[in-house]
Design a protein around this motif. Sequence first.
Motif, PDB file in Angstrom:
ATOM      1  N   UNK A 169     -14.784  18.857 -45.941  1.00  0.00           N
ATOM      2  CA  UNK A 169     -14.794  19.827 -47.505  1.00  0.00           C
ATOM      3  C   UNK A 169     -13.256  19.844 -47.561  1.00  0.00           C
ATOM      4  N   UNK A 170     -12.691  19.369 -48.786  1.00  0.00           N
ATOM      5  CA  UNK A 170     -11.519  19.387 -49.417  1.00  0.00           C
ATOM      6  C   UNK A 170     -10.717  18.218 -49.065  1.00  0.00           C
ATOM      7  N   UNK A 171     -11.106  17.477 -48.098  1.00  0.00           N
ATOM      8  CA  UNK A 171     -10.550  16.031 -47.715  1.00  0.00           C
ATOM      9  C   UNK A 171     -10.670  14.919 -48.886  1.00  0.00           C
ATOM     10  N   UNK A 172      -9.671  14.003 -48.882  1.00  0.00           N
ATOM     11  CA  UNK A 172      -9.786  12.892 -49.790  1.00  0.00           C
ATOM     12  C   UNK A 172     -10.976  12.080 -49.499  1.00  0.00           C
ATOM     13  N   UNK A 224     -13.973  15.585 -51.216  1.00  0.00           N
ATOM     14  CA  UNK A 224     -15.371  16.087 -50.676  1.00  0.00           C
ATOM     15  C   UNK A 224     -15.472  17.482 -51.004  1.00  0.00           C
ATOM     16  N   UNK A 225     -16.663  17.915 -51.714  1.00  0.00           N
ATOM     17  CA  UNK A 225     -16.810  19.194 -52.058  1.00  0.00           C
ATOM     18  C   UNK A 225     -18.193  19.918 -51.485  1.00  0.00           C
ATOM     19  N   UNK A 226     -18.906  19.015 -50.613  1.00  0.00           N
ATOM     20  CA  UNK A 226     -19.936  19.457 -49.734  1.00  0.00           C
ATOM     21  C   UNK A 226     -20.030  19.077 -48.444  1.00  0.00           C
ATOM     22  N   UNK A 227     -20.367  20.051 -47.514  1.00  0.00           N
ATOM     23  CA  UNK A 227     -20.526  19.368 -46.258  1.00  0.00           C
ATOM     24  C   UNK A 227     -21.548  18.571 -45.920  1.00  0.00           C
ATOM     25  N   UNK A 228     -21.545  17.806 -44.915  1.00  0.00           N
ATOM     26  CA  UNK A 228     -22.764  16.956 -44.429  1.00  0.00           C
ATOM     27  C   UNK A 228     -22.235  15.341 -44.227  1.00  0.00           C
ATOM     28  N   UNK A 229     -20.992  15.124 -44.832  1.00  0.00           N
ATOM     29  CA  UNK A 229     -20.286  13.894 -45.028  1.00  0.00           C
ATOM     30  C   UNK A 229     -19.366  13.904 -43.855  1.00  0.00           C
TER      31      UNK A 229
END
Length: 349
Positions: free
Chosen positions: A114-117, A105-110
């Motif tokens: 961010x940075x997590x698999x 993950x490279x963008x917030x909102x999910x």
Amino acid sequence: MTDEITPELRRGWTTGACATAATKAALMRLWGGAFVREVGIVLPKGETPVFPLALAEAGKGWARVGITKDAGDDPDVTHGALIVVTVRPSQGGIVFQAGEGVGTVTKPGLPIGVGEPAINPVPRQMMTDVVQEMAAQYGKPPDITIEVSVPGGEEIALKTWNPRLGIAGGLSILGTTGVVRPFSCAAWIASIHRGIDVARAAGQTHVAGCTGATSEKTVQALYGLPDHAMLDMGDFAGGMLKYLVKHPVARVTIGGGIGKITKLAQGAIDLHSGRSQVDFAQLAEIAGVPRVSEANTALEAYEIAGPVLAQRIADQALAQVQARFGAAGITYDIVIIDRKGSIIARAGA
């Protein structure tokens, strides 16, 4: 004449379910000393699928199992993919890692930081539950690193919404029930919702939902919107608009061909050809051209009545959207595009 019986569509299993089964089988080898031929798990709603092992490898302090994803009769791009889990002891607790073909993950909102698999919350919980179950069974501490990989996953991910959602390097490990329902609309609508979440988290105040690639390209160029502002609406105008009412942005553009936008103008919010139809008598009335009622398609109606019909459709579509979804204070506009990507009508711009 004989009655035709439509066979029941075969359901399948999510990547999250496959990863959970692989985790269980790998732990059995790591802690129990032997691989099984197949492994069963319990899904969140109580189903108990059994998965044959397609890959089984082990070495000192690690074990690896692969499960071939079977999506049933759903046209899933990950059908047939090998979902591989490698387990090894961690320094403490349960740690998830992205291996080959699983995105980050490279963008917030999910729902994952961010940075997590890109392993979604429900699959994480399913795998966590399996670790705890197996740890109790074998008398081991539940301190395990779980690395999930999908060989070829980075290429498969190009056919998904992951790049636009800011998931880099591969696929997401998905699933809320563990079950793939054939031809379900739920996954598409969920992806639209995640796209809205990502756009809002990025501070995007103008988003666009389009019915297809041609209209999307035209609308994106018209407004100079970034990729993360473009929502893959497809036929699911309602799924997008209902979510936007609860999670609003300042401006929403809806773009599409004249056929889909005609359905929207006539009150449909599911624009699929099998679930909504164009009312040609109504088109003839708003065009003021009786012959339009004899048309077979909205495009033919447009060819008969000309640009005035396209503009009236755009105006009517805007009025429908404003009436049903205007309470959130969103500014809407409509863009109708022909098959060559040219704009033939706009409303609300």
